[in-house]
Design a protein around this motif. Structure first.
Motif, PDB file in Angstrom:
ATOM      1  N   LEU A  47       1.108  -1.313  -0.100  1.00 34.06           N
ATOM      2  CA  LEU A  47       0.055  -0.134   0.328  1.00 34.06           C
ATOM      3  C   LEU A  47       0.783   1.495  -0.470  1.00 34.06           C
ATOM      4  O   LEU A  47       0.666   2.793  -0.498  1.00 34.06           O
ATOM      5  CB  LEU A  47      -0.818   0.063   1.563  1.00 34.06           C
ATOM      6  N   ASN A  48       1.194   1.033   0.516  1.00 32.42           N
ATOM      7  CA  ASN A  48       3.073   2.494   0.463  1.00 32.42           C
ATOM      8  C   ASN A  48       2.692   2.107  -0.771  1.00 32.42           C
ATOM      9  O   ASN A  48       2.977   3.543  -1.725  1.00 32.42           O
ATOM     10  CB  ASN A  48       4.245   2.178   1.118  1.00 32.42           C
ATOM     11  N   ASP A  49       3.953   1.808  -1.718  1.00 35.53           N
ATOM     12  CA  ASP A  49       3.920   1.836  -3.116  1.00 35.53           C
ATOM     13  C   ASP A  49       2.800   2.458  -3.766  1.00 35.53           C
ATOM     14  O   ASP A  49       2.811   3.193  -5.095  1.00 35.53           O
ATOM     15  CB  ASP A  49       4.643   0.672  -3.784  1.00 35.53           C
ATOM     16  N   VAL A  50       1.363   1.656  -3.598  1.00 34.79           N
ATOM     17  CA  VAL A  50       0.526   2.158  -4.003  1.00 34.79           C
ATOM     18  C   VAL A  50       0.431   3.946  -3.812  1.00 34.79           C
ATOM     19  O   VAL A  50      -0.478   4.858  -4.424  1.00 34.79           O
ATOM     20  CB  VAL A  50      -0.988   1.788  -3.558  1.00 34.79           C
ATOM     21  N   ILE A  51       0.411   4.112  -2.464  1.00 42.16           N
ATOM     22  CA  ILE A  51       0.202   6.085  -2.470  1.00 42.16           C
ATOM     23  C   ILE A  51       0.837   6.282  -3.457  1.00 42.16           C
ATOM     24  O   ILE A  51       1.043   8.036  -3.508  1.00 42.16           O
ATOM     25  CB  ILE A  51       0.903   5.778  -1.102  1.00 42.16           C
ATOM     26  N   ASN A  52       2.416   5.928  -3.587  1.00 41.25           N
ATOM     27  CA  ASN A  52       3.991   6.318  -4.410  1.00 41.25           C
ATOM     28  C   ASN A  52       2.681   6.527  -5.827  1.00 41.25           C
ATOM     29  O   ASN A  52       3.125   7.418  -6.332  1.00 41.25           O
ATOM     30  CB  ASN A  52       4.855   6.057  -4.226  1.00 41.25           C
ATOM     31  N   ARG A  53       2.816   5.860  -6.304  1.00 39.57           N
ATOM     32  CA  ARG A  53       1.627   6.018  -7.591  1.00 39.57           C
ATOM     33  C   ARG A  53      -0.069   6.707  -7.999  1.00 39.57           C
ATOM     34  O   ARG A  53       0.403   7.378  -8.412  1.00 39.57           O
ATOM     35  CB  ARG A  53       1.106   4.150  -7.716  1.00 39.57           C
ATOM     36  N   LEU A  54      -0.242   7.226  -6.441  1.00 38.70           N
ATOM     37  CA  LEU A  54      -1.879   7.597  -6.988  1.00 38.70           C
ATOM     38  C   LEU A  54      -1.951   9.022  -6.514  1.00 38.70           C
ATOM     39  O   LEU A  54      -2.085   9.828  -6.958  1.00 38.70           O
ATOM     40  CB  LEU A  54      -2.906   7.363  -5.668  1.00 38.70           C
ATOM     41  N   ALA A  55      -0.132   9.005  -5.411  1.00 34.04           N
ATOM     42  CA  ALA A  55       0.088  10.522  -5.201  1.00 34.04           C
ATOM     43  C   ALA A  55       1.694  10.905  -4.966  1.00 34.04           C
ATOM     44  O   ALA A  55       1.856  10.588  -3.731  1.00 34.04           O
ATOM     45  CB  ALA A  55      -1.077  11.057  -3.457  1.00 34.04           C
ATOM     46  N   PRO A  56       2.030  10.922  -5.816  1.00 29.07           N
ATOM     47  CA  PRO A  56       3.330  10.989  -5.482  1.00 29.07           C
ATOM     48  C   PRO A  56       4.185  11.840  -4.377  1.00 29.07           C
ATOM     49  O   PRO A  56       3.152  12.886  -4.599  1.00 29.07           O
ATOM     50  CB  PRO A  56       3.736  11.116  -7.329  1.00 29.07           C
ATOM     51  N   VAL A  57       5.073  12.157  -4.760  1.00 28.46           N
ATOM     52  CA  VAL A  57       5.883  12.982  -3.021  1.00 28.46           C
ATOM     53  C   VAL A  57       5.435  14.517  -4.458  1.00 28.46           C
ATOM     54  O   VAL A  57       5.893  14.692  -5.434  1.00 28.46           O
ATOM     55  CB  VAL A  57       7.204  13.059  -4.240  1.00 28.46           C
ATOM     56  N   PRO A  58       5.233  14.980  -3.306  1.00 25.31           N
ATOM     57  CA  PRO A  58       4.669  16.770  -3.852  1.00 25.31           C
ATOM     58  C   PRO A  58       5.551  17.763  -4.828  1.00 25.31           C
ATOM     59  O   PRO A  58       6.137  17.783  -3.705  1.00 25.31           O
ATOM     60  CB  PRO A  58       3.592  17.342  -2.649  1.00 25.31           C
ATOM     61  N   VAL A  59       4.866  18.327  -5.076  1.00 21.44           N
ATOM     62  CA  VAL A  59       5.651  19.270  -5.632  1.00 21.44           C
ATOM     63  C   VAL A  59       5.526  20.674  -5.687  1.00 21.44           C
ATOM     64  O   VAL A  59       5.912  21.631  -5.058  1.00 21.44           O
ATOM     65  CB  VAL A  59       5.777  19.609  -7.681  1.00 21.44           C
ATOM     66  N   THR A  60       3.595  20.692  -5.832  1.00 22.87           N
ATOM     67  CA  THR A  60       3.144  21.879  -5.463  1.00 22.87           C
ATOM     68  C   THR A  60       2.408  22.040  -3.519  1.00 22.87           C
ATOM     69  O   THR A  60       2.002  20.752  -3.293  1.00 22.87           O
ATOM     70  CB  THR A  60       1.615  22.586  -6.084  1.00 22.87           C
ATOM     71  N   LYS A  61       1.791  22.654  -3.394  1.00 27.05           N
ATOM     72  CA  LYS A  61       0.823  22.464  -1.939  1.00 27.05           C
ATOM     73  C   LYS A  61      -0.536  21.963  -2.137  1.00 27.05           C
ATOM     74  O   LYS A  61      -0.607  20.989  -1.782  1.00 27.05           O
ATOM     75  CB  LYS A  61      -0.141  24.583  -1.626  1.00 27.05           C
ATOM     76  N   GLU A  62      -0.544  22.383  -3.216  1.00 28.29           N
ATOM     77  CA  GLU A  62      -1.862  21.471  -4.009  1.00 28.29           C
ATOM     78  C   GLU A  62      -1.427  19.365  -4.129  1.00 28.29           C
ATOM     79  O   GLU A  62      -2.444  18.685  -3.476  1.00 28.29           O
ATOM     80  CB  GLU A  62      -2.312  21.910  -4.758  1.00 28.29           C
ATOM     81  N   ASP A  63      -0.705  19.709  -4.080  1.00 28.01           N
ATOM     82  CA  ASP A  63      -0.015  18.105  -4.299  1.00 28.01           C
ATOM     83  C   ASP A  63       0.408  17.635  -3.274  1.00 28.01           C
ATOM     84  O   ASP A  63       0.242  16.604  -2.846  1.00 28.01           O
ATOM     85  CB  ASP A  63       1.569  18.242  -5.191  1.00 28.01           C
ATOM     86  N   SER A  64       0.988  18.572  -2.148  1.00 25.20           N
ATOM     87  CA  SER A  64       1.185  18.079  -0.506  1.00 25.20           C
ATOM     88  C   SER A  64      -0.320  17.640   0.384  1.00 25.20           C
ATOM     89  O   SER A  64      -0.309  16.615   0.765  1.00 25.20           O
ATOM     90  CB  SER A  64       1.975  19.353   0.493  1.00 25.20           C
ATOM     91  N   VAL A  65      -1.116  17.891   0.163  1.00 26.40           N
ATOM     92  CA  VAL A  65      -2.403  17.906   0.552  1.00 26.40           C
ATOM     93  C   VAL A  65      -3.121  16.744   0.724  1.00 26.40           C
ATOM     94  O   VAL A  65      -3.733  16.214   0.944  1.00 26.40           O
ATOM     95  CB  VAL A  65      -3.571  19.120   0.096  1.00 26.40           C
ATOM     96  N   ALA A  66      -3.122  16.633  -1.028  1.00 23.60           N
ATOM     97  CA  ALA A  66      -3.490  15.562  -1.676  1.00 23.60           C
ATOM     98  C   ALA A  66      -2.671  14.244  -0.662  1.00 23.60           C
ATOM     99  O   ALA A  66      -3.740  13.071  -1.118  1.00 23.60           O
ATOM    100  CB  ALA A  66      -3.441  15.682  -3.470  1.00 23.60           C
ATOM    101  N   ARG A  67      -2.092  14.306  -1.186  1.00 19.47           N
ATOM    102  CA  ARG A  67      -0.588  13.556  -0.862  1.00 19.47           C
ATOM    103  C   ARG A  67      -0.847  12.874   0.290  1.00 19.47           C
ATOM    104  O   ARG A  67      -0.972  11.687   1.130  1.00 19.47           O
ATOM    105  CB  ARG A  67       0.606  13.789  -1.015  1.00 19.47           C
ATOM    106  N   LYS A  68      -1.409  14.084   1.210  1.00 20.06           N
ATOM    107  CA  LYS A  68      -1.705  14.088   2.464  1.00 20.06           C
ATOM    108  C   LYS A  68      -2.662  12.785   3.199  1.00 20.06           C
ATOM    109  O   LYS A  68      -3.113  12.076   3.928  1.00 20.06           O
ATOM    110  CB  LYS A  68      -1.729  15.154   3.401  1.00 20.06           C
ATOM    111  N   ALA A  69      -4.282  13.178   1.997  1.00 17.15           N
ATOM    112  CA  ALA A  69      -5.052  12.958   1.596  1.00 17.15           C
ATOM    113  C   ALA A  69      -5.589  11.583   2.004  1.00 17.15           C
ATOM    114  O   ALA A  69      -6.341  10.318   2.104  1.00 17.15           O
ATOM    115  CB  ALA A  69      -6.130  13.803   1.397  1.00 17.15           C
ATOM    116  N   ILE A  70      -4.406  11.214   0.585  1.00 12.10           N
ATOM    117  CA  ILE A  70      -4.459   9.684   0.671  1.00 12.10           C
ATOM    118  C   ILE A  70      -3.808   8.655   1.286  1.00 12.10           C
ATOM    119  O   ILE A  70      -4.122   7.802   1.732  1.00 12.10           O
ATOM    120  CB  ILE A  70      -3.273   9.570  -1.020  1.00 12.10           C
TER     121      ILE A  70
END
Length: 287
Positions: A149-172
């Motif tokens: 599931l850790n790998d799935v997280i990285n697939r669905l929400a990669p390491v963030p570049v923007t603030k929006e990406d960071s929020v989405a990754r935390k949510a995932i």
């Protein structure tokens, strides 16, 4: 439940990838303007001294100011205990985005991650977890479900570049924690993930949406809770109360939806945006 950087909440996240960093980005609507902070503090003190909550209620009813300063002020008052109206704090936050429709439309990373998460769940349900992981090029033989599931997280929400990406990754990450808890048993290998089905999909999509909405408001206004709360424990309590409120509104709003009828393998951005719009609208109308 504390997620803010100033006050450290519970640690030991079982699904937190090694490379994950809780990063703050400069494009947050939070202001570092000392004058604004001083004016807000002064206003907060005046309101506390006067105890005139009813007058502000009347002013808000007659002329709602949808600016970020109003959203920050209401969140500060809630955090400090001057007001216990967290519903108003959330409602003015939605209005600061320009209303529910614009708040949903601007949740681009959230929409994308919700669609990707739905795609993972529906594919796992329809064709099995092994075939789905193979398509994602994720190795699963002999590996623990947590690591997969850790790998799935990285697939669905990669390491963030923007603030929006960071929020989405935390949510995932938060959503995957819940998923892991739902399917976890004595078997901790890939066979555990065979439990992903359409019923679980219908439970998990609302959780993913409320996780994103919560993480976004904490990212945007979380420093108000950090700086205005009376203690770290109080800050964590306020964040928990906000999360439970958002969870209840999203759960009630999306109850009865059969998300298995959505073609997550197609272009579903408009459908997912509509789900966000519905949830933001309910919160906006609570003012």
């Amino acid at each position: 439940m504390g997620t803010s950087s100033m006050y450290n909440g519970p640690s030991g996240n079982p699904l937190l990838p090694d490379d994950f960093e809780d990063t703050s980005f400069p494009d947050s609507p939070e202001s570092d303007n000392p004058q604004e902070s001083n004016e807000e503090t002064q206003n907060g003190n005046d309101e506390s001294d006067n105890g005139d909550d009813g007058q502000e209620n009347q002013q808000n009813s007659n002329n709602i100011d949808s600016s970020w300063s109003t959203a920050k002020k209401n969140m500060s008052r809630y955090a400090s205990g001057t007001s216990n109206n967290y519903k108003r704090a959330v409602a003015t936050y939605v209005k600061a985005h320009g209303g529910a429709k614009r708040a949903a439309k601007s949740a681009s990373s959230g929409i994308k991650s919700t669609a990707s998460f739905g795609q993972f769940l529906i594919n796992s349900s329809n064709q099995g977890i092994r075939e789905t992981l193979s398509q994602y090029k994720i190795d699963y033989e002999g590996r623990a479900a947590k690591d997969i599931l850790n790998d799935v997280i990285n697939r669905l929400a990669p390491v963030p570049v923007t603030k929006e990406d960071s929020v989405a990754r935390k949510a995932i990450i938060r959503t995957m924690e819940v998923l892991y808890e739902r399917i976890d048993d004595e078997n901790k290998d890939i066979s555990t993930l065979d439990k992903i089905d359409k019923e679980l999909l219908n439970d998990m999509i609302p959780i993913q949406i409320e996780s994103y909405i919560y993480e976004r408001i904490i990212n945007d206004l979380g420093s108000r809770i950090e700086t205005k709360s009376s203690s770290p424990a109080d800050a964590i309590s306020k964040e928990k109360e906000l999360k439970e409120y958002i969870n209840s509104k999203v759960e009630t709003t999306l109850k009865g939806n059969d998300f298995s009828q959505i073609d997550f393998n197609g272009n579903v951005s408009k459908e997912v945006e509509s789900l966000y719009n519905q949830c933001y609208k309910v919160m906006e109308d609570m003012l």
